[in-house]
Design a protein around this motif. Structure first.
Motif, PDB file in Angstrom:
ATOM      1  N   GLU A  31       5.859  78.577   6.776  1.00 32.19           N
ATOM      2  CA  GLU A  31       6.007  79.552   8.058  1.00 32.19           C
ATOM      3  C   GLU A  31       5.666  80.752   7.535  1.00 32.19           C
ATOM      4  N   SER A  32       4.682  81.693   8.351  1.00 28.44           N
ATOM      5  CA  SER A  32       4.324  83.089   8.099  1.00 28.44           C
ATOM      6  C   SER A  32       5.570  83.861   8.845  1.00 28.44           C
ATOM      7  N   THR A  33       6.089  85.070   8.142  1.00 27.86           N
ATOM      8  CA  THR A  33       7.037  85.791   8.619  1.00 27.86           C
ATOM      9  C   THR A  33       6.495  87.384   8.894  1.00 27.86           C
ATOM     10  N   ILE A  34       7.162  87.929   9.953  1.00 32.55           N
ATOM     11  CA  ILE A  34       7.241  89.382  10.058  1.00 32.55           C
ATOM     12  C   ILE A  34       8.477  89.808   9.726  1.00 32.55           C
ATOM     13  N   TYR A  35       8.984  90.991   9.311  1.00 33.40           N
ATOM     14  CA  TYR A  35      10.159  91.233   8.862  1.00 33.40           C
ATOM     15  C   TYR A  35       9.941  92.767   9.427  1.00 33.40           C
ATOM     16  N   LEU A  36      11.205  93.181  10.280  1.00 30.95           N
ATOM     17  CA  LEU A  36      11.169  94.751  10.475  1.00 30.95           C
ATOM     18  C   LEU A  36      12.664  95.203  10.129  1.00 30.95           C
ATOM     19  N   SER A  37      12.595  96.217   9.135  1.00 32.65           N
ATOM     20  CA  SER A  37      13.535  96.837   8.795  1.00 32.65           C
ATOM     21  C   SER A  37      13.968  98.229   9.191  1.00 32.65           C
ATOM     22  N   ASP A  38      14.626  98.363  10.083  1.00 39.13           N
ATOM     23  CA  ASP A  38      15.055  99.540  10.914  1.00 39.13           C
ATOM     24  C   ASP A  38      15.765 100.395  10.140  1.00 39.13           C
ATOM     25  N   SER A  39      15.474 100.689   8.686  1.00 40.57           N
ATOM     26  CA  SER A  39      16.653 101.247   7.878  1.00 40.57           C
ATOM     27  C   SER A  39      17.028 102.666   8.312  1.00 40.57           C
ATOM     28  N   LYS A  40      15.871 103.344   8.913  1.00 37.04           N
ATOM     29  CA  LYS A  40      16.045 104.570   9.293  1.00 37.04           C
ATOM     30  C   LYS A  40      17.278 104.906  10.309  1.00 37.04           C
ATOM     31  N   ASN A  41      17.552 103.826  11.059  1.00 34.05           N
ATOM     32  CA  ASN A  41      18.653 103.744  12.083  1.00 34.05           C
ATOM     33  C   ASN A  41      20.026 103.078  11.517  1.00 34.05           C
ATOM     34  N   ALA A  42      19.999 102.699  10.124  1.00 31.37           N
ATOM     35  CA  ALA A  42      21.107 101.864   9.713  1.00 31.37           C
ATOM     36  C   ALA A  42      22.100 102.582   9.623  1.00 31.37           C
ATOM     37  N   PRO A  43      23.427 102.191   9.596  1.00 31.44           N
ATOM     38  CA  PRO A  43      23.896 101.032  10.412  1.00 31.44           C
ATOM     39  C   PRO A  43      24.158 100.973  11.728  1.00 31.44           C
ATOM     40  N   SER A 233       1.241  80.735   3.381  1.00 31.28           N
ATOM     41  CA  SER A 233       2.041  81.489   4.377  1.00 31.28           C
ATOM     42  C   SER A 233       1.868  83.205   3.885  1.00 31.28           C
ATOM     43  N   SER A 234       2.189  84.061   4.916  1.00 32.32           N
ATOM     44  CA  SER A 234       2.170  85.314   4.613  1.00 32.32           C
ATOM     45  C   SER A 234       3.342  85.989   5.114  1.00 32.32           C
ATOM     46  N   ASN A 235       3.838  86.694   4.310  1.00 35.29           N
ATOM     47  CA  ASN A 235       5.285  87.386   4.453  1.00 35.29           C
ATOM     48  C   ASN A 235       5.206  88.908   4.343  1.00 35.29           C
ATOM     49  N   ILE A 236       5.248  89.579   5.555  1.00 40.06           N
ATOM     50  CA  ILE A 236       5.060  91.042   5.526  1.00 40.06           C
ATOM     51  C   ILE A 236       6.340  91.659   6.008  1.00 40.06           C
ATOM     52  N   PHE A 237       6.729  92.688   5.459  1.00 39.61           N
ATOM     53  CA  PHE A 237       8.055  93.388   5.309  1.00 39.61           C
ATOM     54  C   PHE A 237       7.783  95.000   5.710  1.00 39.61           C
ATOM     55  N   TYR A 238       7.845  95.366   7.161  1.00 36.18           N
ATOM     56  CA  TYR A 238       7.906  96.537   7.435  1.00 36.18           C
ATOM     57  C   TYR A 238       9.369  97.303   7.370  1.00 36.18           C
ATOM     58  N   ILE A 239       9.059  98.619   6.767  1.00 31.89           N
ATOM     59  CA  ILE A 239      10.278  99.560   6.754  1.00 31.89           C
ATOM     60  C   ILE A 239       9.903 100.882   7.095  1.00 31.89           C
ATOM     61  N   ASN A 240      10.790 101.507   7.760  1.00 31.50           N
ATOM     62  CA  ASN A 240      10.710 102.955   8.312  1.00 31.50           C
ATOM     63  C   ASN A 240      11.451 103.711   7.269  1.00 31.50           C
ATOM     64  N   LYS A 241      11.753 103.481   5.999  1.00 33.64           N
ATOM     65  CA  LYS A 241      12.203 104.317   5.096  1.00 33.64           C
ATOM     66  C   LYS A 241      12.024 103.868   3.614  1.00 33.64           C
ATOM     67  N   GLU A 242      12.174 104.649   2.666  1.00 35.53           N
ATOM     68  CA  GLU A 242      11.938 104.370   1.319  1.00 35.53           C
ATOM     69  C   GLU A 242      11.884 102.841   1.160  1.00 35.53           C
ATOM     70  N   LYS A 243      10.654 102.464   0.522  1.00 38.27           N
ATOM     71  CA  LYS A 243      10.453 100.910   0.184  1.00 38.27           C
ATOM     72  C   LYS A 243      10.960 100.448  -1.139  1.00 38.27           C
ATOM     73  N   SER A 244      11.340 101.183  -1.975  1.00 37.08           N
ATOM     74  CA  SER A 244      11.882 100.686  -3.330  1.00 37.08           C
ATOM     75  C   SER A 244      12.889  99.678  -3.273  1.00 37.08           C
ATOM     76  N   VAL A 245      14.005 100.026  -2.381  1.00 33.78           N
ATOM     77  CA  VAL A 245      15.049  99.141  -2.659  1.00 33.78           C
ATOM     78  C   VAL A 245      14.865  97.820  -2.195  1.00 33.78           C
ATOM     79  N   LEU A 246      13.882  97.692  -0.986  1.00 33.45           N
ATOM     80  CA  LEU A 246      13.521  96.376  -0.467  1.00 33.45           C
ATOM     81  C   LEU A 246      12.660  95.851  -1.361  1.00 33.45           C
ATOM     82  N   GLU A 247      11.691  96.655  -2.072  1.00 33.81           N
ATOM     83  CA  GLU A 247      10.898  96.002  -2.927  1.00 33.81           C
ATOM     84  C   GLU A 247      11.518  95.374  -4.225  1.00 33.81           C
TER      85      GLU A 247
END
Length: 263
Positions: A31-43, A233-247
């Motif tokens: 399965e391909s996935t699209i992940y949205l990390s709304d880190s700017k608004n966490a928690p 499958s493709s797995n794309i992770f979108y994040i609205n803050k610094e990417k390094s921790v996610l990576e």
């Protein structure tokens, strides 16, 4: 129209929901996935119910615009505060996350279980409803994990500050005789080794990640959404803050691509 080749959408208040994504990817590798990390608004757990609902709507509409065939609300707080509205207003299936207090209550020997969760989850009507169905002899010791999500989002999982907070939150559960600790936030599985060290080998620590992945597969099967092809499958992770921790969290997954999102 067959939309089984479209991606699974997943959103969380930050990077914590990747603990759910890993279970999904293990169970459904095609399965391909699209992940949205709304880190700017966490928690999300410290926001009002209306704020949580509005953010959940925004995340949902973004994932639908990206072609999601089903959406996993990989956030306990968003599930408890928003999933009913999402199911009522969007014409695709939604999978939510609930703290695993039911299996803990069925297996505890001391009749005392601890739950570490956000304020938004513990104060929600859905959590109260779930708790009310448990055996009346079960005692739940609730603990708001204030500050934990922020440290995880900053990449400070193994910091002294994290250790001090965990000892502060876990020790009262142990003193009251809990033999199960439920992780009620998708960020918290990344803290499980440290929590286990504090709690000791006789305390079971559980989260809902594996159960969520199984439920997702069941619902997709019911709706004929499973992708049975062998295409990559493709797995794309979108994040609205610094990417390094996610990576760093995704470094072992070669087919995971991270992208910054101005969102």
């Amino acid at each position: 129209m067959n939309n089984s080749h479209q991606p699974i959408g997943i959103f969380d208040s930050g990077i914590g929901g990747t603990s759910i994504w890993k279970e999904i990817h293990q169970l459904l590798p095609n399965e391909s996935t699209i992940y949205l990390s709304d880190s700017k608004n966490a928690p999300y757990g410290q926001k009002t119910p209306s704020e949580i609902l509005n953010l959940s709507i925004k995340n949902t509409e973004y994932l639908i615009a990206k072609g999601a065939k089903i959406i996993v609300v990989a956030c306990n707080t968003a599930t408890t505060n928003a999933i009913q509205h999402l199911r009522n207003n969007y014409n695709i299936p939604f999978i939510g996350i609930e703290p695993a207090i039911k299996p803990a209550s069925l297996n505890t020997k001391t009749s005392k279980i601890g739950i570490l969760a956000t304020k938004g989850t513990l104060n929600s009507a859905l959590f109260e409803k779930t708790s009310s169905t448990l055996n009346s002899e079960i005692t739940i010791i609730e603990q708001v994990g204030e500050g934990l999500v922020e440290l995880i989002e900053e990449g400070k999982i193994h910091s002294e500050e994290m250790t001090n907070l965990l000892e502060k939150y876990i020790s009262p559960m142990l003193e009251k005789g809990c033999d199960y600790i439920v992780l009620g936030c998708t960020h918290y599985p990344y803290l499980q080794p440290q929590i286990q060290k504090i709690a000791g080998k006789n305390v079971q620590i559980i989260d809902s990640g594996e159960a969520v992945a199984r439920q997702l597969k069941n619902v997709m099967s019911e709706h004929n959404l499973l992708n049975n092809s062998k295409t990559q499958s493709s797995n794309i992770f979108y994040i609205n803050k610094e990417k390094s921790v996610l990576e760093n969290i995704l470094k072992d997954y070669k087919n995971a691509k991270t992208e910054f999102l101005d969102f």
